[in-house]
Design a protein around this motif. Sequence first.
Motif, PDB file in Angstrom:
ATOM      1  N   UNK A   5       0.875  -1.168   0.000  1.00 11.44           N
ATOM      2  CA  UNK A   5       0.000   0.000   0.000  1.00 11.44           C
ATOM      3  C   UNK A   5       0.914   1.220   0.000  1.00 11.44           C
ATOM      4  N   UNK A   6       0.770   2.073  -0.987  1.00 15.13           N
ATOM      5  CA  UNK A   6       1.611   3.263  -1.098  1.00 15.13           C
ATOM      6  C   UNK A   6       0.727   4.503  -1.137  1.00 15.13           C
ATOM      7  N   UNK A   7       1.093   5.503  -0.347  1.00 18.00           N
ATOM      8  CA  UNK A   7       0.375   6.779  -0.345  1.00 18.00           C
ATOM      9  C   UNK A   7       1.127   7.725  -1.282  1.00 18.00           C
ATOM     10  N   UNK A   8       0.663   7.789  -2.538  1.00 16.55           N
ATOM     11  CA  UNK A   8       1.331   8.590  -3.563  1.00 16.55           C
ATOM     12  C   UNK A   8       1.099  10.076  -3.305  1.00 16.55           C
ATOM     13  N   UNK A   9       2.182  10.832  -3.181  1.00 18.16           N
ATOM     14  CA  UNK A   9       2.022  12.280  -3.045  1.00 18.16           C
ATOM     15  C   UNK A   9       1.617  12.938  -4.367  1.00 18.16           C
ATOM     16  N   UNK A  10       1.160  14.156  -4.268  1.00 22.08           N
ATOM     17  CA  UNK A  10       0.881  14.996  -5.428  1.00 22.08           C
ATOM     18  C   UNK A  10       2.159  15.147  -6.248  1.00 22.08           C
ATOM     19  N   UNK A  11       2.034  15.224  -7.566  1.00 25.24           N
ATOM     20  CA  UNK A  11       3.143  15.494  -8.475  1.00 25.24           C
ATOM     21  C   UNK A  11       4.172  14.359  -8.530  1.00 25.24           C
ATOM     22  N   UNK A  12       3.702  13.126  -8.369  1.00 31.20           N
ATOM     23  CA  UNK A  12       4.554  11.945  -8.518  1.00 31.20           C
ATOM     24  C   UNK A  12       3.923  11.067  -9.597  1.00 31.20           C
ATOM     25  N   UNK A  46      -0.842  12.378 -12.153  1.00 33.86           N
ATOM     26  CA  UNK A  46       0.218  13.175 -11.543  1.00 33.86           C
ATOM     27  C   UNK A  46      -0.337  14.118 -10.482  1.00 33.86           C
ATOM     28  N   UNK A  47      -1.513  14.707 -10.755  1.00 35.85           N
ATOM     29  CA  UNK A  47      -2.083  15.699  -9.844  1.00 35.85           C
ATOM     30  C   UNK A  47      -3.064  15.104  -8.837  1.00 35.85           C
ATOM     31  N   UNK A  48      -3.084  13.781  -8.719  1.00 39.40           N
ATOM     32  CA  UNK A  48      -3.910  13.109  -7.705  1.00 39.40           C
ATOM     33  C   UNK A  48      -3.012  12.502  -6.648  1.00 39.40           C
ATOM     34  N   UNK A  49      -3.584  12.294  -5.475  1.00 37.75           N
ATOM     35  CA  UNK A  49      -2.841  11.738  -4.340  1.00 37.75           C
ATOM     36  C   UNK A  49      -3.512  10.463  -3.880  1.00 37.75           C
ATOM     37  N   UNK A  50      -2.812   9.725  -3.022  1.00 38.30           N
ATOM     38  CA  UNK A  50      -3.479   8.649  -2.319  1.00 38.30           C
ATOM     39  C   UNK A  50      -3.036   7.262  -2.657  1.00 38.30           C
ATOM     40  N   UNK A  51      -3.939   6.325  -2.386  1.00 44.51           N
ATOM     41  CA  UNK A  51      -3.627   4.904  -2.382  1.00 44.51           C
ATOM     42  C   UNK A  51      -3.302   4.354  -3.758  1.00 44.51           C
ATOM     43  N   UNK A  52      -2.137   3.731  -3.821  1.00 46.58           N
ATOM     44  CA  UNK A  52      -1.758   2.892  -4.955  1.00 46.58           C
ATOM     45  C   UNK A  52      -1.398   1.532  -4.392  1.00 46.58           C
ATOM     46  N   UNK A  75     -12.817   7.795  -3.137  1.00 45.37           N
ATOM     47  CA  UNK A  75     -12.024   9.019  -3.212  1.00 45.37           C
ATOM     48  C   UNK A  75     -12.587  10.061  -2.261  1.00 45.37           C
ATOM     49  N   UNK A  76     -11.694  10.850  -1.661  1.00 44.85           N
ATOM     50  CA  UNK A  76     -12.066  12.054  -0.942  1.00 44.85           C
ATOM     51  C   UNK A  76     -11.765  13.187  -1.912  1.00 44.85           C
ATOM     52  N   UNK A  77     -12.789  13.973  -2.234  1.00 38.22           N
ATOM     53  CA  UNK A  77     -12.667  14.954  -3.301  1.00 38.22           C
ATOM     54  C   UNK A  77     -13.055  16.338  -2.786  1.00 38.22           C
ATOM     55  N   UNK A  78     -12.113  17.251  -2.858  1.00 39.15           N
ATOM     56  CA  UNK A  78     -12.417  18.638  -2.548  1.00 39.15           C
ATOM     57  C   UNK A  78     -12.828  19.296  -3.854  1.00 39.15           C
ATOM     58  N   UNK A  79     -14.019  19.863  -3.850  1.00 39.12           N
ATOM     59  CA  UNK A  79     -14.558  20.451  -5.078  1.00 39.12           C
ATOM     60  C   UNK A  79     -14.857  21.928  -4.879  1.00 39.12           C
ATOM     61  N   UNK A  80     -14.895  22.617  -6.001  1.00 36.68           N
ATOM     62  CA  UNK A  80     -15.242  24.023  -5.994  1.00 36.68           C
ATOM     63  C   UNK A  80     -16.757  24.154  -5.834  1.00 36.68           C
ATOM     64  N   UNK A  81     -17.162  25.069  -4.979  1.00 40.58           N
ATOM     65  CA  UNK A  81     -18.580  25.327  -4.792  1.00 40.58           C
ATOM     66  C   UNK A  81     -19.170  24.592  -3.608  1.00 40.58           C
ATOM     67  N   UNK A 145     -13.087  10.701 -12.037  1.00 40.58           N
ATOM     68  CA  UNK A 145     -13.663  11.459 -10.925  1.00 40.58           C
ATOM     69  C   UNK A 145     -13.651  12.955 -11.238  1.00 40.58           C
ATOM     70  N   UNK A 146     -12.553  13.443 -11.769  1.00 39.40           N
ATOM     71  CA  UNK A 146     -12.468  14.865 -12.126  1.00 39.40           C
ATOM     72  C   UNK A 146     -13.522  15.230 -13.178  1.00 39.40           C
TER      73      UNK A 146
END
Length: 182
Positions: A5-12, A46-52, A75-81, A145-146
């Motif tokens: 289980x790997x927690x992939x950071x943003x921009x990886x 690349x711009x997503x984070x989390x479980x791989x 997914x936990x998703x922060x959205x605009x609005x 998801x996006x």
Amino acid sequence: MTLILFNKPYDVLSQFTDRGTAGSTRRTLSDFIDMPGVYPAGRLDLDSEGLMLLTDDGRLQARIADPKFKMPKTYLVQVEGDVTEAALAMLRGGVRLKDGLTRPAEAERIADPELWPRDPPIRVRKSVPDSWIRLTIHEGRNRQVRRMTAAVGHPTLRLIRWSIGSWTLEGVPPGQWQRASP
């Protein structure tokens, strides 16, 4: 059989090498995982984070990654609005995208989760509120998801895959990995 289980950071990049432009210095899985013979079961943008999940077992890799097995991904998703019940209902019913109708998803508004800070932080606009949703899908189209959140009027600001099947990020800090039972 090995399962990580790997927690992939943003921009990886969700691969072990960067096949991009010559001289590219993008971070890859090899910057975090030094274990020969394991391969990702699926991808994260690349711009997503989390479980791989990474494994050395081809059958397990296929069962995790192949959409025909319909393994749930949350997914936990922060959205605009300010997300409305109407937008959540559209996600639950399936969303029409350019490549067809998505399968129905599980969608609920949640309180701001206690998460690690993202580096770099998301853009914040004082005049535009944001909210968080928990979204579970049973397929894996490109940037699905996006595209789904944008289609219901709430573009994604931050996207974290929290779980795949019964495996979760619980207790795995960003950039870290741990072994798990298949």
